[in-house]
Design a protein around this motif. Structure first.
Motif, PDB file in Angstrom:
ATOM      1  N   LYS A  50       0.842  -1.197   0.000  1.00 50.45           N
ATOM      2  CA  LYS A  50       0.000   0.000   0.000  1.00 50.45           C
ATOM      3  C   LYS A  50       0.876   1.244   0.000  1.00 50.45           C
ATOM      4  O   LYS A  50       1.958   1.263   0.554  1.00 50.45           O
ATOM      5  N   GLY A  51       0.364   2.319  -0.610  1.00 49.25           N
ATOM      6  CA  GLY A  51       1.090   3.576  -0.625  1.00 49.25           C
ATOM      7  C   GLY A  51       2.317   3.546  -1.494  1.00 49.25           C
ATOM      8  O   GLY A  51       3.374   4.047  -1.107  1.00 49.25           O
TER       9      GLY A  51
ATOM     10  N   SER B  64      -2.076  10.803  -4.867  1.00 47.56           N
ATOM     11  CA  SER B  64      -2.722   9.499  -4.721  1.00 47.56           C
ATOM     12  C   SER B  64      -2.018   8.659  -3.654  1.00 47.56           C
ATOM     13  O   SER B  64      -2.665   8.022  -2.812  1.00 47.56           O
ATOM     14  N   CYS B  65      -0.693   8.666  -3.682  1.00 42.17           N
ATOM     15  CA  CYS B  65       0.084   7.909  -2.702  1.00 42.17           C
ATOM     16  C   CYS B  65      -0.172   8.438  -1.293  1.00 42.17           C
ATOM     17  O   CYS B  65      -0.398   7.657  -0.353  1.00 42.17           O
TER      18      CYS B  65
ATOM     19  N   ARG C 238      -2.741  10.107  -0.165  1.00 40.62           N
ATOM     20  CA  ARG C 238      -4.121   9.835   0.241  1.00 40.62           C
ATOM     21  C   ARG C 238      -4.261   8.385   0.738  1.00 40.62           C
ATOM     22  O   ARG C 238      -4.855   8.129   1.781  1.00 40.62           O
ATOM     23  N   GLU C 239      -3.690   7.437  -0.010  1.00 41.65           N
ATOM     24  CA  GLU C 239      -3.776   6.033   0.399  1.00 41.65           C
ATOM     25  C   GLU C 239      -3.006   5.791   1.689  1.00 41.65           C
ATOM     26  O   GLU C 239      -3.469   5.061   2.575  1.00 41.65           O
TER      27      GLU C 239
ATOM     28  N   ASN D 268      -4.987   7.092   4.670  1.00 37.88           N
ATOM     29  CA  ASN D 268      -6.120   6.232   5.004  1.00 37.88           C
ATOM     30  C   ASN D 268      -5.674   4.914   5.627  1.00 37.88           C
ATOM     31  O   ASN D 268      -6.346   4.374   6.511  1.00 37.88           O
ATOM     32  N   ALA D 269      -4.541   4.363   5.145  1.00 39.79           N
ATOM     33  CA  ALA D 269      -4.105   3.040   5.596  1.00 39.79           C
ATOM     34  C   ALA D 269      -3.274   3.085   6.870  1.00 39.79           C
ATOM     35  O   ALA D 269      -3.358   2.175   7.700  1.00 39.79           O
TER      36      ALA D 269
END
Length: 673
Positions: free
Chosen positions: A166-167, A183-184, A186-187, A190-191
């Motif tokens: 992830k990320g 995008s990276c 944001r992920e 969230n993670a």
């Protein structure tokens, strides 16, 4: 040595630790969630303690409940397994603070590796090769853009506190950078709750090679050579092997020395894995240290003949390492694959449900199966959907691959869908056979491993017509054998009415066999008996089958004069057909059962693809939505699934709310017709 330990995990790793501990005369304590009350690790342990609800955060991630169970049971140490709390420094500290031994590295070592950026800086200072990049604290988009331009493209953006793939984003040009960065971040936010990133040069066509390290509390640190994990899908490993077909002895030696240097740089103790990315020219660069035992550790055990869990227990008990570096030897070649309840043809969607049938290869000198489930168990929606790890060993790599293919052909999973067919194609693919696969190959060529692709060898060997004919013939032969057996016990064994050949006055014998294959329905009309048939399907030319015999699960016959051999596994209504290269799964349907009617929903219903929990609802009744718009998000098998509108429309009903647990195929949203 300890007299009693607690295993703070579940599944195959918990079973693995329990078995090793028992061999050493150590009593074991299992912990379990409400969903795991009847799990195999609970049945295998000497005693078991409940620790909470089915969700990980309510049980296996509750360090306080685990420590309370350890103290109440009289355990002296806690083995964390892998996943869950295994790399949680706060949990390791809490275990030690409670007067227990944490069977793993010290919390300080974990913290040093907890940030990819900090770990990279530490390794560079210790002289371990690292990928050129940027790891600074200044995270302003303007500075990151300048650093990216300095490093050059293509460029990898990685979450500094990430893991599990992830990320991670690749920017191939300066114009791609900012969208990929956003995008990276944001992920990552969230993670992991933090959006710090690091930048590093992207290595094209890389290999992923990791070195197993071990260190004790007496100042001894050694490595146990490498494992190659380059067969990956979306950064998740799917095949691991040792030794690597890529490394030369000289490169192996240099990487081993670098791994030991990395472990010493953080004062490491117990089992760990130093992971490297390796360029096509042999240049290698530090990625991270996994501060735990790895899922793929059995391949190292197979080639070294060592029990790494036993080493963990001995080192945690204060003993020195059992061997010196010069005593570590490799013999032969080992390969591991992971059998999952998932559907590769549906984007590897995880599955769940009861394992109605589970057939795995028998353990032998060259075949090992590590599993936390048996036939009749349930693959839960709350945890990783792994069914088993299949590990093979042979004298060389070609022999190990051949043994892997044979072992996979023996596997049968009924209930949730599985990835066995995907693994069989993987084990035969030219990139795997030649040892040339890189970490991005599967994502670039996934069509060669799923669906009706050619398997990467350019030969589209369908064989479907013969396979379904073989399934029909197997059913006919079984019916005839059952009829003969019934006749033999009757009052008139010679009666013509006891012959199951479908004979009718005025025309040749005709029987109807109906096979289901997913949503498809194949109707076979068969003439003949006793192993000689003419098999006709509605969508293909008839096949003449002659000399068909079946014994020991093998069907042999001539199909249009061509001799073929199929493995047949038919139990109940399921019929598995295997031609030695690939498998087909059929279901026998009653000959005159009406076909199921298709849903007349007209695209106005959105249903759950699998059991799970609704975590987000994004619409309300009356909302206008567009095709592809996200309506809900559900959580299942440690992943999130976005459920989207099948067409433009207006939400008529929202049939689930956040926090609800839903069954597979449950209708969640309807649109106005």
């Amino acid at each position: 040595m300890f007299s009693k330990i607690l295993i703070a995990n579940r599944g195959e790793i918990a079973c693995r630790v329990i078995r090793t501990a028992r061999r050493l005369g150590i009593a074991t304590v299992a912990v379990y969630s409400e969903a795991d009350a009847d799990a195999q690790h609970v049945r295998l342990a000497d005693e078991a303690w409940p620790i909470g609800g089915p969700r990980p955060q309510d049980s296996y991630l509750r360090g306080d409940a685990i420590i309370e169970a350890a103290l109440a049971s009289g355990a002296q140490a806690v083995h964390p397994g892998y996943g869950f709390l295994s790399e949680n420094a706060d949990f390791a500290d809490a275990v030690e603070a409670a007067g227990l031994v944490f069977i793993g590295p010290k919390a300080d070592s974990m913290r040093r590796m907890g940030s990819k950026a900090g770990a990279k800086e530490l390794m560079a200072a210790a002289g371990v090769p690292v990928v050129p990049g940027y790891t600074g604290e200044d995270q302003s988009p303007e500075l990151l853009q300048r650093e990216a331009d300095r490093i050059g493209y293509p460029l990898m953006i990685k979450a500094a506190h990430g893991g599990g793939g992830k990320g991670m984003r690749i920017a191939r040009s300066a114009d791609d950078f900012l969208p990929a960065l956003e995008s990276c971040q944001r992920e990552a936010r969230n993670a992991f709750g933090r959006d710090r990133v690091l930048l590093e040069r992207y290595i094209g066509s890389p290999r992923h090679i990791e070195i197993q390290v071990f260190a004790d509390s007496h100042g001894n640190t050694i490595h146990l050579d490498e494992r190659e994990c380059s067969a990956q899908r979306r950064y998740q490993k799917v095949l691991e092997e040792a030794p690597s077909p890529f490394l030369t002895p000289e490169l192996r030696g240099r990487m081993g020395e670098a791994a030991v240097l990395a472990a010493r740089a953080i004062g490491y103790q117990n089992a760990g894995t130093v992971e490297f990315i390796v360029a096509p020219d042999g240049g290698f660069f530090f990625m991270e240290i996994n501060t735990r035992l790895q899922v793929e550790h059995p391949v190292t055990e197979m080639v070294t003949g060592l029990d790494l869990v036993e080493w963990q227990l001995r080192v945690a008990a204060g003993e020195p390492l059992p061997l010196d570096q010069g005593d570590i030897l490799q013999r032969g070649h080992a390969i591991e694959v992971r059998l999952y309840a998932e559907d590769p043809d549906a984007g590897f969607l995880p599955g769940s449900g009861r394992l109605q049938r589970l057939r795995l290869p028998a353990a032998s000198e060259g075949v090992r199966v590590d599993s936390g489930v048996v036939e009749g168990d349930t693959v839960s929606i709350f945890y990783d959907p792994m069914i088993a790890k299949l590990i093979v060993h042979a004298g060389n790599r070609p022999a190990a691959l051949a043994r892997l293919r044979t072992a996979l052909a023996e596997c049968v999973v009924e209930g949730p869908k599985s990835n066995i067919a995907f693994l069989e194609r993987l084990a035969r693919h030219p990139a795997v056979v030649a040892g040339t696969i890189d970490t991005g190959y599967l994502d670039r060529h996934l069509d060669e491993f799923v669906g009706d692709g050619d398997g990467g060898d350019g030969v589209h060997a369908d064989g479907h017509a013969e396979a379904r004919a073989a399934a029909a013939v197997a059913m006919l032969l079984r019916a005839e054998a059952e009829a003969r057996a019934a006749a033999a016990t009757s009052a008139d064994p010679g009666s013509p009415w006891a012959i199951a050949d479908g004979w009718r006055l005025g025309h040749a014998g005709l029987r109807r066999v109906v096979l289901g294959e997913g949503a498809a329905r194949h109707i076979a009309v068969a003439h003949g008996a006793g192993g000689d048939y003419r098999i006709g399907f509605e969508d293909a030319a008839p096949l003449d089958v002659a000399g068909a015999t079946m014994a020991g699960g093998v069907l042999q016959a001539r199909f249009n004069s061509r001799g073929l051999r199929f493995g047949i596994d038919a139990e109940g209504s399921a019929v598995l057909v295997h031609d030695g290269r690939r498998r087909w799964n059929f279901e026998r349907i009653a000959a005159y059962e009406p076909a199921a009617t298709a849903s007349t929903g007209g695209g106005h219903r959105v249903a759950a693809p699998m059991p799970g929990r609704i975590v987000v609802t994004r619409v309300r009744p009356g909302d206008r939505v567009g095709e592809g718009q996200e309506l809900l998000v559900m959580e299942a098998m440690k992943m999130e699934l976005a459920l989207k509108a099948p067409r433009d429309g207006v939400v008529a009903e929202l049939l689930a709310k956040e926090g609800d647990f839903v069954d597979a195929d449950a209708v969640l949203v309807t649109l106005e017709e």
